[in-house]
Design an enzyme around this catalytic site. Sequence first.
Site, short mmCIF file in Angstrom:
data_model
loop_
_atom_site.label_atom_id
_atom_site.label_comp_id
_atom_site.label_asym_id
_atom_site.label_seq_id
_atom_site.Cartn_x
_atom_site.Cartn_y
_atom_site.Cartn_z
N LYS A 49 21.20 20.36 21.14
CA LYS A 49 20.56 21.68 20.96
C LYS A 49 21.17 22.72 21.89
O LYS A 49 20.97 23.92 21.71
CB LYS A 49 19.05 21.55 21.21
CG LYS A 49 18.34 20.64 20.20
CD LYS A 49 16.85 20.63 20.40
CE LYS A 49 16.42 19.82 21.60
NZ LYS A 49 16.61 18.37 21.45
N PHE A 91 27.98 13.29 29.77
CA PHE A 91 28.32 12.22 30.73
C PHE A 91 27.13 11.29 30.94
O PHE A 91 27.25 10.06 30.86
CB PHE A 91 28.78 12.86 32.04
CG PHE A 91 28.58 12.03 33.28
CD1 PHE A 91 29.10 10.75 33.40
CD2 PHE A 91 27.89 12.56 34.38
CE1 PHE A 91 28.93 9.99 34.56
CE2 PHE A 91 27.70 11.82 35.53
CZ PHE A 91 28.22 10.53 35.62
N ASP A 96 24.22 6.36 29.73
CA ASP A 96 22.83 5.93 29.57
C ASP A 96 22.67 5.08 28.32
O ASP A 96 21.97 4.05 28.33
CB ASP A 96 21.93 7.17 29.49
CG ASP A 96 20.45 6.84 29.63
OD1 ASP A 96 20.09 6.17 30.64
OD2 ASP A 96 19.66 7.24 28.78
N ASP A 100 21.21 1.34 28.21
CA ASP A 100 19.95 1.11 27.50
C ASP A 100 20.13 0.38 26.17
O ASP A 100 19.15 0.12 25.47
CB ASP A 100 19.24 2.44 27.22
CG ASP A 100 18.67 3.08 28.47
OD1 ASP A 100 18.58 2.37 29.51
OD2 ASP A 100 18.31 4.27 28.43
N ARG A 105 22.08 8.51 18.74
CA ARG A 105 21.96 9.65 19.65
C ARG A 105 22.29 10.91 18.84
O ARG A 105 23.32 10.98 18.20
CB ARG A 105 22.94 9.50 20.82
CG ARG A 105 23.07 10.71 21.72
CD ARG A 105 21.80 10.93 22.52
NE ARG A 105 21.57 9.89 23.50
CZ ARG A 105 20.51 9.86 24.32
NH1 ARG A 105 19.61 10.83 24.25
NH2 ARG A 105 20.35 8.88 25.18
N ASP A 167 14.83 4.23 37.09
CA ASP A 167 14.44 3.92 35.72
C ASP A 167 14.87 2.51 35.33
O ASP A 167 14.09 1.72 34.79
CB ASP A 167 15.07 4.95 34.78
CG ASP A 167 14.57 4.84 33.35
OD1 ASP A 167 13.46 4.30 33.15
OD2 ASP A 167 15.27 5.30 32.43
N LYS A 191 15.65 11.91 37.39
CA LYS A 191 16.50 11.61 36.23
C LYS A 191 16.63 12.79 35.27
O LYS A 191 17.66 12.96 34.63
CB LYS A 191 15.95 10.39 35.47
CG LYS A 191 16.86 9.97 34.32
CD LYS A 191 16.33 8.76 33.59
CE LYS A 191 17.25 8.43 32.41
NZ LYS A 191 16.78 7.27 31.63
N PHE A 230 8.38 18.36 30.16
CA PHE A 230 9.36 18.09 29.11
C PHE A 230 9.55 16.59 28.90
O PHE A 230 9.62 16.11 27.78
CB PHE A 230 10.68 18.76 29.49
CG PHE A 230 11.78 18.59 28.49
CD1 PHE A 230 11.92 19.48 27.44
CD2 PHE A 230 12.69 17.55 28.59
CE1 PHE A 230 12.95 19.34 26.50
CE2 PHE A 230 13.72 17.40 27.67
CZ PHE A 230 13.84 18.30 26.63
N ASP A 234 8.97 14.08 25.77
CA ASP A 234 10.02 13.18 25.27
C ASP A 234 9.47 11.77 25.07
O ASP A 234 9.76 11.11 24.08
CB ASP A 234 11.18 13.15 26.26
CG ASP A 234 12.50 13.55 25.61
OD1 ASP A 234 12.46 14.33 24.65
OD2 ASP A 234 13.55 13.09 26.08
N ASP A 235 8.70 11.30 26.05
CA ASP A 235 8.13 9.96 25.97
C ASP A 235 7.15 9.85 24.80
O ASP A 235 7.10 8.84 24.09
CB ASP A 235 7.40 9.61 27.28
CG ASP A 235 8.36 9.42 28.44
OD1 ASP A 235 9.58 9.48 28.22
OD2 ASP A 235 7.88 9.24 29.57
#
Length: 344
Positions: A49, A91, A96, A100, A105, A167, A191, A230, A234-235
């Site tokens: 975005k 990056f 990430d 993960d 993505r 995390d 993070k 924010f 997201d969660d």
Amino acid sequence: MESSRNLKMKFDDLFDVLVKDLTENQPADTSPALKWFQQVLLYNVPHGKKNRGLTVVQSYEFLIGEKKEMSDEDFKITAVVGWCIELLQAFFLVSDDVMDHSITRRGRPCWYTVPGVGLIAMNDALYIESSVYKLLKKYIRNKPYYIDIVDLFHETIHQTIVGQCLDLLTSKEVNLDGFTLDRYNAIVKYKTAYYSFHLPVACAIYMVGINDERSHQLAKDILLKMGEYFQVQDDYLDCFGDPELTGKLGTDIEDNKCSWLIVQAWSKADNRQKEILKVNYGKPEECNLKMVKMVYEELNLRTVYEDYEAKSFQEISKLIEGIDSCLPKTMFNEFAKKIYKRNK
């Protein structure tokens, strides 16, 4: 102030110039690497975005005020710094996703899953990071704020890596008792909040010549609170959002993430619900996912989230109203409105 659409189009137009800066007129014996890195940049950087990058330009506009119009040179320099933050974002995301084991993505396969990439993606991530400093050196080396901006990028990268470490370590927890609100808030602050919210605005503040510690601290307090809000969004969207809108399949439950939802659930659950969460959270099967979500629904976490959202927005608004420096309240209010009740 220029319309958001025109601003975004002008911002996007600069990206190809920066790709050329990074991949052309380099030593001939690095040609294969440069061709590869061009693919890396085109695949991973320009498809988000771009809120972080555009925020640098928009913040600069707010900060110079209506008395001065942004020149073409002002736009170019702020947009370059904005794209450096987009590179930083890429990056973080490339590395990430590897850590993960993510699948998608921004609506596309994660870079490391693309045939022929694999763990080369980790070197690609480092390349993207190093590109930030190449561009900053090329475009703002002679500016009075160069050292402040470079130092800010270094500090923000360190903070984000600390947050990622927190995390990852927390996601290894077997006992959900370690999923506390304090731990969650620390992960979010380091993070996400520093690089997503503080960095873009702080860059613009330095670029207009505001250097006093109080103004920077006031901005940081507000922006870190926005960053927390924010990330909670997201969660929530990771679990309850529409993948068609978010551009990714949520994996927080399967990945044993210390998300806001599990922190809330664990603090509110009775013994039966805690047992269900113990058995099913962090497990990859669809049946495990359904059991965790069942508990979330039993605990009415959608409503808990809505209450948090309203309260958090009020707290942010109060912080903004308390600004007593040269920083424009309208800037922070506009940014807060953009993220309030977002669905992607």
